[in-house]
Design an enzyme around this catalytic site. Structure first.
Site, mmCIF file in Angstrom:
data_model
loop_
_atom_site.group_PDB
_atom_site.id
_atom_site.type_symbol
_atom_site.label_atom_id
_atom_site.label_comp_id
_atom_site.label_asym_id
_atom_site.label_seq_id
_atom_site.Cartn_x
_atom_site.Cartn_y
_atom_site.Cartn_z
ATOM 1 N N GLY A 80 1.536 1.639 7.708
ATOM 2 C CA GLY A 80 0.728 2.838 7.651
ATOM 3 C C GLY A 80 -0.789 2.390 8.405
ATOM 4 O O GLY A 80 -1.274 1.298 8.279
ATOM 5 N N VAL A 114 -10.305 -9.850 17.109
ATOM 6 C CA VAL A 114 -9.333 -11.063 17.282
ATOM 7 C C VAL A 114 -9.217 -11.444 18.890
ATOM 8 O O VAL A 114 -9.226 -12.439 19.087
ATOM 9 C CB VAL A 114 -7.809 -10.815 16.856
ATOM 10 C CG1 VAL A 114 -6.843 -11.778 17.345
ATOM 11 C CG2 VAL A 114 -7.891 -10.530 15.199
ATOM 12 N N ARG A 142 7.499 1.333 11.257
ATOM 13 C CA ARG A 142 8.451 0.575 10.300
ATOM 14 C C ARG A 142 9.719 0.090 10.798
ATOM 15 O O ARG A 142 10.513 1.012 11.333
ATOM 16 C CB ARG A 142 8.415 1.765 8.875
ATOM 17 C CG ARG A 142 7.313 1.977 8.403
ATOM 18 C CD ARG A 142 7.248 3.030 7.179
ATOM 19 N NE ARG A 142 6.172 3.328 6.947
ATOM 20 C CZ ARG A 142 4.904 3.032 6.233
ATOM 21 N NH1 ARG A 142 5.123 1.529 5.833
ATOM 22 N NH2 ARG A 142 3.944 3.458 5.957
ATOM 23 N N GLY A 150 0.051 -4.007 5.511
ATOM 24 C CA GLY A 150 0.031 -4.105 4.098
ATOM 25 C C GLY A 150 0.857 -5.081 3.560
ATOM 26 O O GLY A 150 1.334 -6.207 4.548
ATOM 27 N N ASP A 195 -4.871 2.310 0.928
ATOM 28 C CA ASP A 195 -4.672 2.511 -0.306
ATOM 29 C C ASP A 195 -5.744 1.291 -1.256
ATOM 30 O O ASP A 195 -5.747 1.418 -2.336
ATOM 31 C CB ASP A 195 -3.237 2.042 -0.640
ATOM 32 C CG ASP A 195 -2.463 3.213 0.107
ATOM 33 O OD1 ASP A 195 -3.016 4.471 0.189
ATOM 34 O OD2 ASP A 195 -1.219 2.985 0.477
ATOM 35 N N ASP A 229 -4.387 -1.432 -1.788
ATOM 36 C CA ASP A 229 -3.490 -1.980 -2.816
ATOM 37 C C ASP A 229 -3.127 -3.328 -2.794
ATOM 38 O O ASP A 229 -1.933 -3.703 -3.112
ATOM 39 C CB ASP A 229 -2.362 -0.977 -3.056
ATOM 40 C CG ASP A 229 -1.770 -0.787 -1.674
ATOM 41 O OD1 ASP A 229 -2.321 -1.388 -0.517
ATOM 42 O OD2 ASP A 229 -0.644 -0.410 -1.548
ATOM 43 N N ARG A 279 -13.770 28.804 -9.691
ATOM 44 C CA ARG A 279 -12.045 28.403 -9.576
ATOM 45 C C ARG A 279 -12.350 26.751 -9.876
ATOM 46 O O ARG A 279 -13.235 26.159 -9.959
ATOM 47 C CB ARG A 279 -11.634 28.463 -8.218
ATOM 48 C CG ARG A 279 -11.446 29.849 -7.888
ATOM 49 C CD ARG A 279 -10.958 29.983 -6.313
ATOM 50 N NE ARG A 279 -10.415 31.359 -5.922
ATOM 51 C CZ ARG A 279 -10.430 31.624 -4.534
ATOM 52 N NH1 ARG A 279 -10.664 30.705 -3.786
ATOM 53 N NH2 ARG A 279 -10.179 33.046 -4.194
ATOM 54 N N ARG A 326 -0.464 6.128 -2.673
ATOM 55 C CA ARG A 326 1.062 5.377 -3.180
ATOM 56 C C ARG A 326 0.930 5.125 -4.720
ATOM 57 O O ARG A 326 0.520 5.908 -5.644
ATOM 58 C CB ARG A 326 1.703 4.253 -2.417
ATOM 59 C CG ARG A 326 1.956 4.559 -0.944
ATOM 60 C CD ARG A 326 2.646 3.371 -0.124
ATOM 61 N NE ARG A 326 1.781 2.122 -0.477
ATOM 62 C CZ ARG A 326 2.296 1.194 0.053
ATOM 63 N NH1 ARG A 326 3.574 0.949 0.725
ATOM 64 N NH2 ARG A 326 1.744 -0.346 -0.015
#
Length: 358
Positions: free
Chosen positions: A14, A26, A75, A105, A130, A132, A165, A174
């Site tokens: 992602g 880099v 991917r 990731g 994320d 993560d 509301r 995720r």
């Protein structure tokens, strides 16, 4: 110092705001050290299909403020096969690529380890909204994603207040609830629902009724996309219906989805991406590989990728038989301590959300 002639840069998985800042860092650092640089388009798929372009300092001009990734992403299931790996290695040999800097990731890092094991030294830079990756305190893109999320939540608050509301907002992440948790606290939400902490639905609904009786007009509830019901249904939609039925407050559901991945990166993400990018090149030139560049206690540091991957599995309760065999008792203990620390930090913020939602 290692004698690298040419390095490749790729982004995988992602996309995350700040990836381009890391690519720029880099490239500029390597070129300044006299090392040739190529960009690999489309992640590991680009290695398999030989989508390689040369970089100059001008190639990366003015990308530091751009979202997404100029190298594109993909991917690539084929890369997980030995045949796909051999195609990737052949591309490296054909172009004289001595080393790779891979940004993404946990899936990206597994690919980086495979490249190193096949003779192409590779270093990972954590880029995921994320946050993560358990071994690092921070991943590039997290701050930008939170700020975009918070801006949209603030917009929803305005109309919630106008119309008396509640808005239940599902955000990305995720299996990691940090975007939901941190933006809930920062936006004054009455609750956060995240995978890491059990949510007491009954307590929340009773508390919300008391807030209605006390005259509160508007409500925000932030739910992580990783929270689902027993039958696999997204919990945010289920909760929105229950709030509407049980409290009498008109409740809307909003799914922010992939919009939070885009947009210009924040100062923190540009700064951290640049630090990590420069560090990655320095590490390569020092002869290091199969490491991930981390931020630990506000310092940029390096960590063995295998250690980072297994520590991540431990925290997420995804350990497989034999995962810990290659590590000493001291390393395993350090992983457990890291997992416990991460959980404690999340639980502390979770309590703050409830304590400040009066």
């Amino acid at each position: 110092m290692a004698k690298f002639r040419k390095i490749g840069i790729l982004t995988s998985g992602g996309d995350a705001p700040g990836m381009n800042a890391a690519v720029r860092a880099v490239a500029r650092k390597a070129l300044d050290e006299g090392v040739e640089v190529v960009g690999i388009l489309g992640g590991y798929s680009g290695l398999i299909h030989d989508n390689v372009v040369p970089f100059t300092p001008r190639t990366v001009s003015n990308i530091i403020s751009r979202g997404g990734t100029v190298l594109y992403s993909d991917r690539c299931p084929e890369f997980k096969t030995e045949e796909g790996m051999q195609k990737a290695i052949a591309t490296c040999k054909r172009h004289g690529i001595d080393a790779i800097v891979a940004m993404g990731g946990d899936g990206t890092f597994r690919g980086a380890t495979d490249m190193t094991n096949h003779g192409i030294p590779t270093i990972g830079i954590p880029c995921t909204i994320d946050n993560d990756i358990t071994a690092t305190d921070y991943t590039i893109g997290f701050d930008s994603a939170m700020n975009t999320t918070m801006h949209m939540i603030d917009c929803l608050r305005d109309t919630c207040e106008s119309h008396k509301r509640c808005n239940v907002v599902e955000v990305m992440g995720r299996d990691c609830g940090q975007i939901a948790l941190f933006t809930a606290l920062a936006s004054g939400a009455v609750a956060a629902v995240v995978p890491e902490v059990a949510f007491d639905e009954r307590e929340f609904l009773d508390r919300m009724k008391k807030l209605v009786d006390a005259g509160k007009r508007s409500f925000l509830v932030i739910v992580s996309e990783g929270v689902v019901t027993e039958n696999g249904q997204k919990y945010g939609e289920v909760l929105a219906k229950k709030i509407d039925e049980e409290t009498g407050v008109e409740t809307k559901f909003a799914r922010l989805a992939h919009v939070v991945r885009g947009g210009s990166p924040t100062l923190r993400d540009r700064f951290t991406a640049t630090q990590m990018g420069v560090y990655a090149v320095q590490a390569l030139l020092a002869g290091k590989s199969n490491i991930v560049i981390c931020q630990i206690d506000s310092r940029i540091a390096e960590l063995d990728i295998n250690y980072a991957l297994i520590a991540d599995r431990m925290y997420k309760n995804k350990l497989k038989p034999g995962d810990l065999d290659a590590f000493s008792a001291e390393q395993v203990a350090a992983m457990r301590a890291l997992a416990a620390q991460r959980q404690e930090e999340i639980e502390a913020v979770y309590k703050m959300v409830a304590q400040t939602s009066k």
